[in-house]
Design an enzyme around this catalytic site. Structure first.
Site, PDB file in Angstrom:
ATOM      1  N   THR A 151       0.859  -1.177   0.000  1.00 33.07           N
ATOM      2  CA  THR A 151       0.000   0.000   0.000  1.00 33.07           C
ATOM      3  C   THR A 151       0.889   1.218   0.000  1.00 33.07           C
ATOM      4  O   THR A 151       1.965   1.175   0.589  1.00 33.07           O
ATOM      5  CB  THR A 151      -0.817  -0.021   1.310  1.00 33.07           C
ATOM      6  OG1 THR A 151      -1.661  -1.165   1.277  1.00 33.07           O
ATOM      7  CG2 THR A 151      -1.632   1.225   1.517  1.00 33.07           C
TER       8      THR A 151
ATOM      9  N   GLY B 111      -9.358  -4.217   3.844  1.00 33.77           N
ATOM     10  CA  GLY B 111      -8.215  -4.285   4.757  1.00 33.77           C
ATOM     11  C   GLY B 111      -8.179  -3.090   5.686  1.00 33.77           C
ATOM     12  O   GLY B 111      -9.209  -2.474   5.990  1.00 33.77           O
TER      13      GLY B 111
ATOM     14  N   GLY C 172       0.914  -4.080   4.872  1.00 30.32           N
ATOM     15  CA  GLY C 172       1.004  -5.486   5.263  1.00 30.32           C
ATOM     16  C   GLY C 172      -0.368  -6.083   5.487  1.00 30.32           C
ATOM     17  O   GLY C 172      -1.366  -5.554   4.974  1.00 30.32           O
TER      18      GLY C 172
HETATM   19  N1  ASP Z   1      -2.632  -3.368   4.041  1.00 28.66           N
HETATM   20  C1  ASP Z   1      -3.106  -3.766   2.738  1.00 28.66           C
HETATM   21  C2  ASP Z   1      -4.349  -4.588   2.904  1.00 28.66           C
HETATM   22  O1  ASP Z   1      -4.444  -5.347   3.861  1.00 28.66           O
HETATM   23  C3  ASP Z   1      -2.109  -4.522   1.944  1.00 28.66           C
HETATM   24  C4  ASP Z   1      -0.677  -4.066   2.058  1.00 28.66           C
HETATM   25  O2  ASP Z   1      -0.379  -2.958   2.428  1.00 28.66           O
HETATM   26  O3  ASP Z   1       0.226  -4.853   1.801  1.00 28.66           O
HETATM   27  O4  ASP Z   1      -5.198  -4.522   2.051  1.00 28.66           O
END
Ligand code: ASP
Length: 341
Positions: free
Chosen positions: A201, A231, A253
């Protein structure tokens, strides 16, 4: 624009910054490394934060507002078709729909978000309009799209050929096992079709020349997620939080873990108690480990934070997390975040 690119550990940056600045300090266990940077300043998650920061800097460097800067900044990866985790070109959900999550927050505590928005590249701009033109904070799905179209956004196809190809390859096995720490070299074998990342993200925090902080966060979320899955990224307090008295934080994440711990709000509240940005991020990561000691070894969460003094820091569960920093001195700095594992 400065072409020189530095890729360094935060520890060494802190050490060199200390030599340059009397404000940089390491004081006690809740400080860890702190870096005093010049203001204005913008920081953002991952290597692709460099280009995003530079777009934000176009505004910040001319005395513009942090809110305008973070919106302009994160629009860069949203429009980048090579970026398969943010905006247009993002990987779809498991039914083949590209759905975007985004939120924005200003120094007055105003905020707006869109959840599972389809057919509009610049989810962050729609989130800003939710903040500025409605009495609400969040709009989701069909309603968010309707609002965007009513406000002049064009309906687009966000599923680009490369992402469609990757989705069709994934469908051959259709194994629903979100893998989210693949930027860590030891997990490279688990990369998705096309050797692409399945998440990441952009979270951005900026302080303008007037000393005010804003933040933005935008993503296409986990690749091949369940239809309707949201998310942390569009959730104020989870994927992003800004308190202009204290500072701001953003997350990347596995969003479920960030939501469970209200991660970005936690980081800001820890900074309010005197933790440095890095120490606050580390404590937030440790809360996740404490709740799930075994599971946390195989997932990635990274936090990035900046306090009102322009000190910044990050911490992640796994190695491989990076963030980009841009200020008057340097526009293309990438720093490796420290990690527990
Ligand atoms: N945090 C994001 C989600 O859970 C994904 C990411 O940042 O890797 O959709």
């Amino acid at each position: 624009m400065i072409n020189r690119r530095k890729f360094i550990q935060l520890g060494s940056l802190a050490t060199s910054a200390m030599a340059l600045s009397p404000i940089a300090s390491i004081q006690g266990k809740n400080r860890l490394h702190t870096v005093k940077a010049n203001q204005p300043i913008v920081i953002s998650t991952w290597d692709f934060g460099v280009a995003a920061n530079q777009a934000a800097w176009e505004i910040l460097g001319k005395g513009g507002k942090s809110l305008d800067a973070v919106e302009a900044g994160v629009k860069v990866p949203e429009a980048d078709l090579k970026n398969v985790t943010v905006g247009k070109g993002g990987y779809p959900d498991r039914d083949g729909h590209v759905t975007l999550d985004a939120c924005i927050m200003d120094s007055a505590g105003n905020c707006g978000a869109v959840l599972a928005l389809e057919h509009v590249t610049h989810a962050i701009s729609v989130a800003r309009l939710v903040m500025e033109k409605t009495p609400h904070v969040m709009l989701a799905g069909e309603g968010a799209l309707q609002f965007a179209l009513q406000n002049g956004f064009e309906k687009e196809n966000l599923l680009m050929p490369e992402s469609e190809k990757a989705w069709k390859e994934w469908l051959e096995k259709a194994e629903y096992k979100p893998i989210i720490n693949i930027e860590n070299e030891s997990f490279n074998k688990e990369r998705l079709p096309g050797n692409q990342y399945n998440h990441d993200t952009i979270g951005m925090l900026a302080i303008d020349a007037d000393g005010h902080m804003s933040g933005a966060c935008t993503t296409s979320g986990m690749a091949f997620k369940m239809r309707g899955r949201i998310g942390d990224s569009p959730i104020i307090g989870a994927g992003l939080y800004v308190d202009d008295e204290v500072g701001g934080a953003t997350a990347t994440g596995v969003g479920e873990e960030v939501v469970r711990t209200v991660g970005s709000f936690l980081v800001v509240e820890l900074m309010r108690q005197g933790y440095s940005p890095e120490a606050a991020c580390k404590e937030a990561v440790q809360r996740i480990i404490k709740k799930k000691p075994e599971a946390s070894k195989s997932l990635q969460v990274g936090f990035l934070a900046m306090n009102k003094q322009g000190e910044y820091g990050a911490y992640a569960l796994q190695g491989g997390f990076t963030f980009a920093v841009c200020d008057q001195q340097q526009q293309d700095l990438i720093i490796k975040g420290k990690s527990v594992y």
